[in-house]
Design an enzyme around this catalytic site. Structure first.
Site, PDB file in Angstrom:
ATOM      1  N   LYS A  87       0.811  -1.224   0.000  1.00 39.29           N
ATOM      2  CA  LYS A  87       0.000   0.000   0.000  1.00 39.29           C
ATOM      3  C   LYS A  87       0.842   1.271   0.000  1.00 39.29           C
ATOM      4  O   LYS A  87       2.047   1.247   0.277  1.00 39.29           O
ATOM      5  CB  LYS A  87      -0.978  -0.016   1.185  1.00 39.29           C
ATOM      6  CG  LYS A  87      -2.175  -0.940   0.909  1.00 39.29           C
ATOM      7  CD  LYS A  87      -3.239  -0.884   1.986  1.00 39.29           C
ATOM      8  CE  LYS A  87      -4.399  -1.817   1.588  1.00 39.29           C
ATOM      9  NZ  LYS A  87      -5.416  -1.932   2.651  1.00 39.29           N
ATOM     10  N   ARG A 119      -3.369  -9.976   5.451  1.00 38.49           N
ATOM     11  CA  ARG A 119      -3.821 -10.053   4.055  1.00 38.49           C
ATOM     12  C   ARG A 119      -2.722  -9.504   3.138  1.00 38.49           C
ATOM     13  O   ARG A 119      -2.379  -8.333   3.239  1.00 38.49           O
ATOM     14  CB  ARG A 119      -5.111  -9.232   3.938  1.00 38.49           C
ATOM     15  CG  ARG A 119      -5.743  -9.188   2.571  1.00 38.49           C
ATOM     16  CD  ARG A 119      -6.947  -8.251   2.601  1.00 38.49           C
ATOM     17  NE  ARG A 119      -7.576  -8.149   1.298  1.00 38.49           N
ATOM     18  CZ  ARG A 119      -7.164  -7.328   0.351  1.00 38.49           C
ATOM     19  NH1 ARG A 119      -6.138  -6.544   0.538  1.00 38.49           N
ATOM     20  NH2 ARG A 119      -7.799  -7.291  -0.806  1.00 38.49           N
TER      21      ARG A 119
HETATM   22  C1  7PJ Z   1      -8.234  -4.316   2.400  1.00 39.87           C
HETATM   23  C2  7PJ Z   1      -9.314  -5.114   2.037  1.00 39.87           C
HETATM   24  C3  7PJ Z   1      -7.855  -4.238   3.767  1.00 39.87           C
HETATM   25  C4  7PJ Z   1      -9.648  -5.766   4.226  1.00 39.87           C
HETATM   26  C5  7PJ Z   1      -8.506  -4.147   0.277  1.00 39.87           C
HETATM   27  C6  7PJ Z   1      -5.576  -3.221  -1.451  1.00 39.87           C
HETATM   28  C7  7PJ Z   1      -6.906  -2.566  -1.427  1.00 39.87           C
HETATM   29  N1  7PJ Z   1     -10.027  -5.836   2.937  1.00 39.87           N
HETATM   30  N2  7PJ Z   1      -9.476  -4.991   0.696  1.00 39.87           N
HETATM   31  N3  7PJ Z   1      -8.593  -4.988   4.642  1.00 39.87           N
HETATM   32  N4  7PJ Z   1      -7.732  -3.730   1.278  1.00 39.87           N
HETATM   33  N5  7PJ Z   1     -10.318  -6.451   5.156  1.00 39.87           N
HETATM   34  O1  7PJ Z   1      -5.415  -4.405  -1.178  1.00 39.87           O
HETATM   35  O2  7PJ Z   1      -4.597  -2.484  -1.770  1.00 39.87           O
HETATM   36  O3  7PJ Z   1      -6.922  -3.537   4.191  1.00 39.87           O
HETATM   37  S1  7PJ Z   1      -8.335  -3.667  -1.389  1.00 39.87           S
END
Ligand code: 7PJ
Length: 274
Positions: free
Chosen positions: A219, A253
Site C-alpha cells: 500500500k 492479508r
Molecule cells: C483491504 C481489504 C484491507 C480488508 C482491500 C488493497 C486494497 N479488505 N481490501 N482490509 N484492502 N479487510 O489491497 O490495496 O486492508 S483492497
C-alpha cells in the site's frame, strides 16, 4: 474460529492471500481462461502457506470506477466455485453487496470481508443468514474520494468507536460476537501518519477481544514513506506484517504469500520457543 466447515487456530498469525478478479488483473483470455488463471494463482498461494484466499471483484483503489451487481457476480462466483472445488482453504469474499455475499457463501466461501462493514442496505441480514464470520473494516468516506484530506481528532479512538458501533449493529441483527473480526482499514481514508498511528496503537484495537485482520501489503503507506513504486514494496510489506504479527494480529492479508509465510514462521517460532 469456525469459517464454514473449516476450523482455523487463530492463536498463531495466519496468511490471507489476495486474489483480485477485476478485469485489469488478467491478461485477455476470456472468462474460462481467467477462472483457470485465478484458480492456479489461488493454488500457488495455498502451497506457499495461505490459509485464507480473499476473492474480490470490486476494485476499492482510490478513483476506481464502481462495478454493477451482475458484473461483480460474474467475476467472483465462478472463481469461488472453482477454488472451493480444487482446494481446502478458507475462501473469503471481499464484497459490500448482499447478493454477492449470499451467492459466494452458497458457492463455498467461509468468510465475508466487507470494507464497508455491512453498512449497505440488506448486508447485515445477508451476512446473518449466510452464517459465516464477517470482517468489519473501518473506512472514512468512499473509495473514490477517501484520500482527499482525511481528518480525525483521535484516529485510534474514532476507528475503535466505529468498529464497536458496527459490532453492536451486527449483534442486534443476530450475528453473534464470536463471528466478528475487526480491521482498522489501512489506506482507507487515512494519511500516512494516521496509518502508522494505527500500526503503533494496534494493541488497543486487539484489546477489544475480536480477532484482527490487517491489510498493508504494497500500500501507499509503504510507497509514500519509502518512495517505492508498487513492485518495490516487498521489504516494507514484510516489515509491517512482522510488526503486527508480533503484536498478535491474527490474519495478515497480502499479495506475497510465500515471503510473508517465512516472516510469520519466524514470529511463530519465537512465540513457541522456551
Ligand atoms: C483491504 C481489504 C484491507 C480488508 C482491500 C488493497 C486494497 N479488505 N481490501 N482490509 N484492502 N479487510 O489491497 O490495496 O486492508 S483492497
Amino acid at each position: 474460529m469456525h469459517f464454514g466447515h473449516h476450523f482455523i487456530d487463530l492463536s498463531q498469525p495466519q496468511v490471507m492471500g489476495i486474489l483480485n478478479v477485476t478485469p485489469d488483473s488478467f491478461s485477455d483470455g476470456g472468462q474460462h481462461a481467467s477462472v483457470q488463471q485465478a484458480v492456479n494463482h489461488a493454488l500457488q498461494m495455498i502451497e506457499d502457506g495461505a490459509t485464507f484466499i480473499d476473492i474480490g471483484g470490486e476494485s476499492t483503489r482510490p478513483g476506481a470506477p464502481e462495478v454493477t451487481l451482475q458484473e461483480e457476480l460474474d467475476r467472483t462466483i465462478p472463481v469461488v466455485e472453482a477454488v472451493a472445488a480444487n482446494s481446502d482453504c478458507v475462501i473469503s469474499i471481499d464484497t459490500s453487496k448482499p447478493r454477492v455475499m449470499t451467492e459466494a457463501v452458497k458457492a463455498g466461501a467461509g468468510l465475508i470481508n466487507d470494507v464497508r462493514a455491512l453498512q449497505e442496505p440488506g448486508a447485515l441480514e445477508a451476512a446473518r443468514d449466510a452464517n459465516v464470520p464477517v470482517c468489519l473494516m473501518h473506512m472514512q468516506g468512499q473509495p473514490r474520494t477517501m484520500q482527499n484530506n482525511p481528518i480525525y481528532h483521535d484516529i485510534v479512538g474514532e476507528v475503535i468507536q466505529f468498529l464497536m458501533t458496527r459490532a453492536k449493529a451486527c449483534e442486534d441483527a443476530g450475528i453473534s460476537g464470536d463471528k466478528i473480526l475487526f480491521d482498522p482499514g489501512y489506506g482507507f481514508g487515512k494519511s500516512l501518519e494516521h496509518n502508522y498511528a494505527l500500526v503503533k496503537h494496534l494493541p488497543q484495537l486487539m484489546a477489544l477481544g475480536y480477532p484482527v485482520l490487517v491489510g498493508m501489503s504494497r500500500k501507499s503507506m509503504i510507497g509514500n514513506l519509502l518512495d517505492r513504486k508498487v513492485d518495490e514494496r516487498l521489504a516494507g510489506s514484510l516489515c509491517l506484517a512482522t510488526i503486527v504479527a508480533q503484536m498478535g494480529a491474527q490474519i495478515i492479508r497480502v499479495h506475497d504469500v510465500k515471503e510473508t509465510a517465512d516472516a510469520l514462521n519466524i514470529v511463530k517460532m519465537l512465540n513457541t520457543v522456551k
